[in-house]
Scaffold this motif. Structure first.
Motif, PDB file in Angstrom:
ATOM      1  N   ALA A   1       2.429   1.680  -3.316  1.00 41.77           N
ATOM      2  CA  ALA A   1       1.568   2.016  -4.359  1.00 41.77           C
ATOM      3  C   ALA A   1       1.362   3.551  -4.440  1.00 41.77           C
ATOM      4  N   ASP A   2       1.101   4.092  -3.035  1.00 36.02           N
ATOM      5  CA  ASP A   2       0.928   5.426  -2.873  1.00 36.02           C
ATOM      6  C   ASP A   2       1.911   6.458  -3.158  1.00 36.02           C
ATOM      7  N   ALA A   3       3.305   5.805  -3.219  1.00 34.93           N
ATOM      8  CA  ALA A   3       3.966   6.727  -3.547  1.00 34.93           C
ATOM      9  C   ALA A   3       4.599   6.759  -4.978  1.00 34.93           C
TER      10      ALA A   3
ATOM     11  N   ARG B   1       0.845  -1.220   0.107  1.00 36.12           N
ATOM     12  CA  ARG B   1       0.125  -0.107  -0.053  1.00 36.12           C
ATOM     13  C   ARG B   1       0.904   1.197   0.071  1.00 36.12           C
ATOM     14  N   ARG B   2       1.858   1.324   1.029  1.00 38.52           N
ATOM     15  CA  ARG B   2       2.655   2.390   1.147  1.00 38.52           C
ATOM     16  C   ARG B   2       3.418   2.649  -0.297  1.00 38.52           C
TER      17      ARG B   2
ATOM     18  N   ARG C   1      -0.594   4.266 -10.476  1.00 40.29           N
ATOM     19  CA  ARG C   1      -0.822   4.435  -9.028  1.00 40.29           C
ATOM     20  C   ARG C   1      -2.660   3.966  -8.957  1.00 40.29           C
ATOM     21  N   HIS C   2      -3.092   4.383  -9.841  1.00 39.13           N
ATOM     22  CA  HIS C   2      -4.762   3.826  -9.949  1.00 39.13           C
ATOM     23  C   HIS C   2      -4.853   2.415 -10.076  1.00 39.13           C
TER      24      HIS C   2
ATOM     25  N   ASP D   1      -3.903   0.597  -7.000  1.00 36.36           N
ATOM     26  CA  ASP D   1      -5.005   0.931  -5.891  1.00 36.36           C
ATOM     27  C   ASP D   1      -6.134  -0.103  -6.159  1.00 36.36           C
TER      28      ASP D   1
END
Length: 168
Positions: free
Chosen positions: A76-78, A73-74, A85-86, A89
């Protein structure tokens, strides 16, 4: 004082993240190698060795899936690219997120390499902390992380009816 030991750090990382059905991994505190105790039989060589000299082997703790999911998760968020990124997610939603996450990354070899390096660095810190906790000062060499080739163009992860129901 920590005891110096040359270890198979990549083997420990693999053992810490392996599925439980592979058996129980141990670090041989004499050789620095990873040994596996099979759940299939009580009569394997490692079981006997542990019974004869229990101080020689340390059970390798598992790195839990929740920790790895948080790491994904971290990561992907970066990711800077909004479209990628989408995709990540969406991949991280619901059952099967680990394989969908890997599927998305396969379309982006450089990003997959960055993921593997970030995951590896986190797992290495986990292993070092565990070794320090059992009084081991490790020395080791790491295997090289190769940049993979793109398998296929990236696409939206497939989300089925089950996934939608699961996500609510």
């Amino acid at each position: 004082n920590a005891r110096k030991l040359r270890i198979d750090v990549d083997g420990i990382i693999d053992a810490a993240t392996a599925a439980p059905e592979f058996g129980e991994p141990y670090l041989d505190l004499t050789s620095g190698e990873v040994a596996w105790q099979s759940d299939l039989t009580d009569e394997d060589d490692l079981t006997r060795a542990i019974e004869e000299d229990p101080d020689r082997f340390a059970p390798i703790p598992r790195y839990e899936g929740r920790g790895e999911f948080g790491l994904m998760r971290r990561f992907a968020d970066a990711v800077d690219e909004a479209d990628v990124r989408h995709l990540l997610d969406v991949a991280l939603g619901g059952k099967g997120s680990f394989s969908r996450f890997r599927d998305v990354l396969r379309g982006y070899p450089d990003l997959e390499t960055r993921w593997r390096e970030a995951r590896d660095a986190t797992l290495l810190e986990h292993v070092k902390a565990w070794l320090a906790g059992i009084g081991i000062e490790p020395s080791f060499e790491r295997r090289k992380i190769e940049t993979p080739r793109a398998v296929r163009p990236p696409q939206e992860p497939r989300i089925g009816l089950f996934d939608l129901l699961l996500l609510g």
